[in-house]
Enzyme design. Structure first.
Site, PDB file in Angstrom:
ATOM      1  CG  ASP A  33      -1.873   1.170   1.205  1.00 45.29           C
ATOM      2  OD1 ASP A  33      -1.467   2.293   0.841  1.00 45.29           O
ATOM      3  OD2 ASP A  33      -3.050   0.970   1.540  1.00 45.29           O
ATOM      4  CG  HIS A  34       1.110   4.510  -3.015  1.00 43.37           C
ATOM      5  ND1 HIS A  34      -0.156   4.199  -3.411  1.00 43.37           N
ATOM      6  CD2 HIS A  34       1.175   5.860  -3.024  1.00 43.37           C
ATOM      7  CE1 HIS A  34      -0.815   5.317  -3.652  1.00 43.37           C
ATOM      8  NE2 HIS A  34      -0.039   6.343  -3.437  1.00 43.37           N
TER       9      HIS A  34
ATOM     10  CG  HIS B  71      -4.480   4.620  -0.510  1.00 40.41           C
ATOM     11  ND1 HIS B  71      -3.536   3.628  -0.516  1.00 40.41           N
ATOM     12  CD2 HIS B  71      -4.734   4.887  -1.822  1.00 40.41           C
ATOM     13  CE1 HIS B  71      -3.220   3.321  -1.768  1.00 40.41           C
ATOM     14  NE2 HIS B  71      -3.941   4.062  -2.576  1.00 40.41           N
TER      15      HIS B  71
HETATM   16  C1  BG6 Z   1      -3.937   5.077  -6.042  1.00 36.98           C
HETATM   17  C2  BG6 Z   1      -5.298   5.231  -6.662  1.00 36.98           C
HETATM   18  O1  BG6 Z   1      -3.866   3.916  -5.277  1.00 36.98           O
HETATM   19  O2  BG6 Z   1      -3.672   6.214  -5.214  1.00 36.98           O
HETATM   20  C3  BG6 Z   1      -5.379   6.520  -7.453  1.00 36.98           C
HETATM   21  O3  BG6 Z   1      -5.567   4.123  -7.509  1.00 36.98           O
HETATM   22  C4  BG6 Z   1      -4.981   7.701  -6.604  1.00 36.98           C
HETATM   23  O4  BG6 Z   1      -6.693   6.704  -7.983  1.00 36.98           O
HETATM   24  C5  BG6 Z   1      -3.657   7.451  -5.896  1.00 36.98           C
HETATM   25  O5  BG6 Z   1      -4.882   8.829  -7.452  1.00 36.98           O
HETATM   26  C6  BG6 Z   1      -3.387   8.540  -4.878  1.00 36.98           C
HETATM   27  O6  BG6 Z   1      -2.080   8.427  -4.405  1.00 36.98           O
HETATM   28  P1  BG6 Z   1      -1.317   9.696  -3.835  1.00 36.98           P
HETATM   29  O7  BG6 Z   1      -0.032   9.134  -3.320  1.00 36.98           O
HETATM   30  O8  BG6 Z   1      -1.144  10.657  -4.979  1.00 36.98           O
HETATM   31  O9  BG6 Z   1      -2.178  10.265  -2.769  1.00 36.98           O
END
Ligand code: BG6
Length: 507
Positions: free
Chosen positions: A193-194, A256
């Site tokens: 989960d990034h 997230h």
């Molecule tokens: C991804 C989603 O996991 O996270 C995207 O699939 C979203 O739709 C993105 O834009 C948001 O990541 P961050 O790091 O830009 O908040």
């Protein structure tokens, strides 16, 4: 600024072969290879390292290497390319062309691995990164398990990283876990989960558990409610076909937003170790009250953006996005009110919202403390005092701020709201990164603290499922709209207004 630090110096990761499935895709070029390169510049990539790409497209090892070398300057987060670091990443690159559904592909990968492991002394350690569309996760995982390629041997580790989305609902997430766990051990599976790669997200645990200050007030006696906002100004853009089948709830919430929620709401783990931390995170998600169908509709808002302006550009309504059904009822915005049934959080609502094409990109967790109980200062009744918020800014403003009341200088007692803010950039000089460095490095050293376990993933989907079901049954009824570039639909304001509260501005 001076800071008292207790830094641990990181060591280079274990020698290994990094095998990427879906190596011709965007993720490999945009994030994975730039992250490996950043690790190399920091001396964290092992000397004995090899990269193997696996994909359907025709290519050779030489072409794959040239392709990566060509795209890196475009996606690197740091300007000047360090040739030594580049050579460390691309010093040994191989490419295997094959269909991931075909046994023969795994035989080919096995031959390449045997050759490279002999040549590069990578000690048999293998990291398989599944950067494919989600339909590939179960079959590739099974092939890796059944072919023996992912079987740990003679002290060599074998790990598999699974990208998001992990399932599309509770039953598919369970099925994927079961499939993977039938061929791999839990400690070999790294579900990414990034959000957990973000420093500001990792810092939530440090804020809570490395400071004695917060824990005594981190509960229902002092906290009135919590707001979690993940607002994006980006539109759905070219991701119409994925997004229309997914929607904001599935795309952002069980992963997230729930990572943010669980870090804020979890109990202190018995130790800072993967199993202890992940057990507490899963437990707090498990304590979220599951709504009935009526409650799910009452405590949620779903909406779609219409025409408008964001980031100084005209935006067309979601339904006009290429590859989106012109009658789509997929939500691009969701707001939820959740309640956690445990002693710490009983009666403290958690309000969550996320959406595309909003006024600004703003990710934050805002913790609202209870108001002073009585109007001690004649001229400022309690309801006119500034609200006490502790705001954890995740991005793009990386900060922690406290909002409180102060006396406005002068002969009479007048009170105004003021703020105190810690900004990361004032204290730390951090080179820009892709956000994947820590996650990849942790996987290479076998530290799963930042990777959700099967129970955590399923606990997240269990909470989301009643909302998915209620919306499916209600079809288009109750789908609100909002103007692109706004702060969201008025129905989301009403969700809080009903409790006498309001969202913090998205600015
Ligand atoms: C991804 C989603 O996991 O996270 C995207 O699939 C979203 O739709 C993105 O834009 C948001 O990541 P961050 O790091 O830009 O908040």
């Amino acid at each position: 600024m001076t800071t008292k630090t207790a830094a641990n110096r990181a060591r280079p990761a274990d020698p290994c072969c990094f095998v990427i499935f879906g190596s011709s895709g965007d993720l490999t070029h945009r994030l994975l290879v730039p992250a490996l390169y950043n690790l190399a510049t920091e001396g964290l990539l092992p000397d004995d390292f090899a990269l193997i790409g696996v994909s359907r497209s025709q290519s050779s090892s030489e072409d794959f290497r040239a392709d990566l070398a060509g795209s890196l300057p475009k996606f690197a987060t740091r300007r000047d390319i360090d040739r030594n670091a580049l050579e460390r990443v691309l010093g040994c690159v191989a490419y295997v062309q094959g269909d991931p559904d075909d046994n023969a592909t795994y035989a080919k990968i096995g031959r390449e691995l045997a050759r490279i492991e002999h040549e590069r002394a990578t000690r048999g350690n293998r990291l398989f990164y599944l950067a494919t569309p989600p339909a590939g996760f179960a079959p590739i995982g099974s092939h890796l398990g059944e072919s023996g390629l992912a079987r740990p041997q003679n002290g060599a580790w074998r790990r598999v990283v699974i990208e998001k989305p992990f399932g599309t609902d509770l039953s598919s997430a369970r099925a994927l876990n079961q499939k993977l766990l039938s061929v791999l051990h839990e400690d070999q599976i790294f579900r990414i989960d990034h959000y957990l790669g973000k420093e500001t997200v990792q810092n939530i645990m440090v804020l809570r558990f490395a400071n004695g200050l917060f824990e005594p007030i981190w509960n229902r006696h002092h906290i009135e409610h919590v707001q979690i906002t993940v607002a994006e100004s980006l539109t759905v853009g070219r991701r119409g076909s994925y997004y229309d089948a997914t929607g904001a709830l599935r795309d952002m919430v069980p992963n997230h937003l729930f990572q943010l929620l669980s870090l804020v709401a979890m109990e202190p783990p018995s130790r800072f170790a993967a199993d202890a931390v992940r057990a507490e995170k899963a437990q707090v998600l498990d304590a979220i009250q599951l709504p009935s169908a009526d409650e799910a509709l009452r405590n949620s808002v779903r909406a779609q953006y219409g025409d408008g302006y964001t980031d100084n550009r005209a935006v067309e309504a979601y339904r006009n996005t290429p590859q989106v059904d012109p009658n789509s009822t997929t939500e691009t915005y969701v707001a939820l009110k959740l309640t956690i049934d445990n002693w710490r959080w009983a009666n403290v609502p958690f309000y969550l919202r996320t959406g595309k094409a909003l006024r600004a990109k703003q990710t934050e967790v805002a913790i609202k403390f209870k108001q002073a109980p009585i109007a001690m200062f004649r001229d400022t009744p309690v309801d006119r005092l500034a609200e006490n918020f502790l705001v954890i800014g995740i991005q793009p403003n990386e900060c922690i701020g406290l909002e409180f009341n102060a006396k406005i200088p002068g002969p009479s007692i007048s009170i105004g709201g003021v703020g105190m803010t810690f900004k990361y950039e004032d204290y730390f000089d951090v080179a820009p990164s892709t956000g994947y460095e820590t996650l990849i490095y942790d996987c290479m050293i076998g530290d799963a603290i930042l990777y959700p376990r099967a129970d955590g993933i399923e606990a997240g989907w269990r909470v989301v499922q009643p909302f998915l079901d209620a919306w499916r049954d209600a079809r288009g009824d109750g789908l609100a709209t909002y103007r692109a570039g706004s702060e969201g639909p008025k129905e989301a304001d009403a969700l809080l207004a009903r409790d006498g509260r309001r969202w913090r501005p998205i600015a």
